[in-house]
Design a protein around this motif. Structure first.
Motif, PDB file in Angstrom:
ATOM      1  N   ALA A 106       0.822  -1.203   0.000  1.00 43.56           N
ATOM      2  CA  ALA A 106       0.000   0.000   0.000  1.00 43.56           C
ATOM      3  C   ALA A 106       0.860   1.259   0.000  1.00 43.56           C
ATOM      4  CB  ALA A 106      -0.934  -0.012   1.212  1.00 43.56           C
ATOM      5  N   VAL A 110       1.279   4.241  -2.915  1.00 47.14           N
ATOM      6  CA  VAL A 110       1.031   5.660  -2.644  1.00 47.14           C
ATOM      7  C   VAL A 110       2.252   6.502  -3.003  1.00 47.14           C
ATOM      8  CG1 VAL A 110       0.530   7.360  -0.832  1.00 47.14           C
ATOM      9  CG2 VAL A 110      -0.693   5.174  -0.876  1.00 47.14           C
ATOM     10  N   LEU A 135      -1.517   7.923   4.015  1.00 52.01           N
ATOM     11  CA  LEU A 135      -2.200   6.658   4.301  1.00 52.01           C
ATOM     12  C   LEU A 135      -2.900   6.707   5.654  1.00 52.01           C
ATOM     13  CD1 LEU A 135      -0.009   3.619   3.181  1.00 52.01           C
ATOM     14  CD2 LEU A 135      -2.377   4.094   2.543  1.00 52.01           C
ATOM     15  N   GLN A 155     -10.755  -0.860   1.096  1.00 55.98           N
ATOM     16  CA  GLN A 155      -9.410  -0.458   1.514  1.00 55.98           C
ATOM     17  C   GLN A 155      -8.530  -0.155   0.310  1.00 55.98           C
ATOM     18  OE1 GLN A 155      -8.523  -3.912   3.929  1.00 55.98           O
ATOM     19  NE2 GLN A 155      -9.012  -2.838   5.839  1.00 55.98           N
ATOM     20  N   GLN A 156      -8.665  -0.947  -0.751  1.00 56.10           N
ATOM     21  CA  GLN A 156      -7.884  -0.674  -1.961  1.00 56.10           C
ATOM     22  C   GLN A 156      -8.250   0.693  -2.544  1.00 56.10           C
ATOM     23  OE1 GLN A 156      -7.182  -3.959  -4.839  1.00 56.10           O
ATOM     24  NE2 GLN A 156      -8.386  -5.210  -3.428  1.00 56.10           N
ATOM     25  N   VAL A 159      -6.546   3.343  -0.589  1.00 57.03           N
ATOM     26  CA  VAL A 159      -5.143   3.472  -1.008  1.00 57.03           C
ATOM     27  C   VAL A 159      -5.070   4.303  -2.289  1.00 57.03           C
ATOM     28  CG1 VAL A 159      -3.092   2.235  -1.816  1.00 57.03           C
ATOM     29  CG2 VAL A 159      -4.422   1.321   0.097  1.00 57.03           C
ATOM     30  N   ARG A 163      -3.133   7.786  -2.890  1.00 60.23           N
ATOM     31  CA  ARG A 163      -2.186   7.992  -3.993  1.00 60.23           C
ATOM     32  C   ARG A 163      -2.505   9.289  -4.735  1.00 60.23           C
ATOM     33  NH1 ARG A 163      -2.284   3.277  -8.245  1.00 60.23           N
ATOM     34  NH2 ARG A 163      -4.363   4.196  -8.535  1.00 60.23           N
TER      35      ARG A 163
END
Length: 252
Positions: A106, A110, A135, A155-156, A159, A163
């Protein structure tokens, strides 16, 4: 009061494919203005031209004719290299499929945009500290070392939003950001987009879901390549009260 700054302005924007009898008009004379701090949805049926319009606004494609002025700069005829530079420095993207690199953690995902920004921190430690801060701001500090396969869909997407934030873009473009998420995760992602909007971010979102478009303050309806309607959103979406998170722009 001074007028708000124009982030997006299109003038008679056209995009065609093919020629003669095979010509297809994907975007047909669309003129719109989106000012700083707006949260706008673009809607339309499949084949309406909304994805083509979004690609032009995202500097992923160029119009056949007409003008696209981004943050005061006419980018209509920029080269692909120049458009890539603008994408890397000024735009942030949130995709339906998250677009995370599967073999990167993760925090590494980012950090990735900073690799293409010579004006940003150059040492690995500085980049890592910056990425961890972002994050943590989206509630995933404890998952920094997890691979995308070890994270839920929601959650993805968090992330992916982190980013975006690390580059402090002038414009966030979200393409069906809740399309692969369950109801609960969709609500959480929309809450995050509201947080960003409340802090002054300009957001343009493509969606085919009326309940998702209802989160925005303005809806552009595209049909047969044309702007069918441009209306203020009359819905008043009451957000759930969540634990406040720090999403201040990352200034260097």
């Amino acid at each position: 009061m001074e007028p708000k700054k124009k982030i997006i302005e299109t003038i008679n924007l056209m995009k065609t494919y093919g020629d003669g009898d095979n010509e297809v008009i994907a975007v047909n004379s669309i003129s719109i203005t989106i000012t700083e701090g707006e949260f706008v949805a673009i809607m339309g049926p499949s084949g309406s031209g909304k994805s083509t319009l979004m690609n032009i606004l995202a500097c992923l494609d160029r119009p056949t004719s007409g003008q696209y002025i981004l943050n005061g700069e006419d980018v209509s005829h920029h080269s692909r290299t120049e458009l890539a530079r603008i994408r890397g420095r000024e735009l942030g993207f949130v995709f339906q499929s998250f677009n995370l690199l599967p073999r990167m953690t993760a925090i590494e995902n980012v950090m990735l945009p900073l690799m293409y920004r010579p004006d940003k921190p150059t040492t690995m430690q500085e980049r890592k500290e910056m990425a961890m801060k972002v994050l943590t701001s989206v509630g995933l500090g404890a998952r920094a070392d997890h691979l995308p396969s070890e994270l839920s869909g929601g959650q993805q997407q968090r992330v992916a939003i982190a980013r975006v934030l690390i580059n402090d873009p002038i414009l966030i473009l979200a393409d069906e950001p809740t399309g692969n998420l369950d109801t609960k995760s969709s609500e959480e992602i929309m809450d995050m987009l509201h947080e960003l909007h409340d802090r002054g971010r300009t957001i343009v979102m493509v969606t085919h879901e009326p309940e998702i478009a209802a989160h925005t303050e303005r809806i552009l309806h595209i049909r047969d390549g044309r702007l069918h309607s441009d209306e203020k959103n009359g819905h008043h979406y009451a957000r759930r009260v969540l634990q406040p998170i720090d999403m201040q722009p990352q200034k260097i």
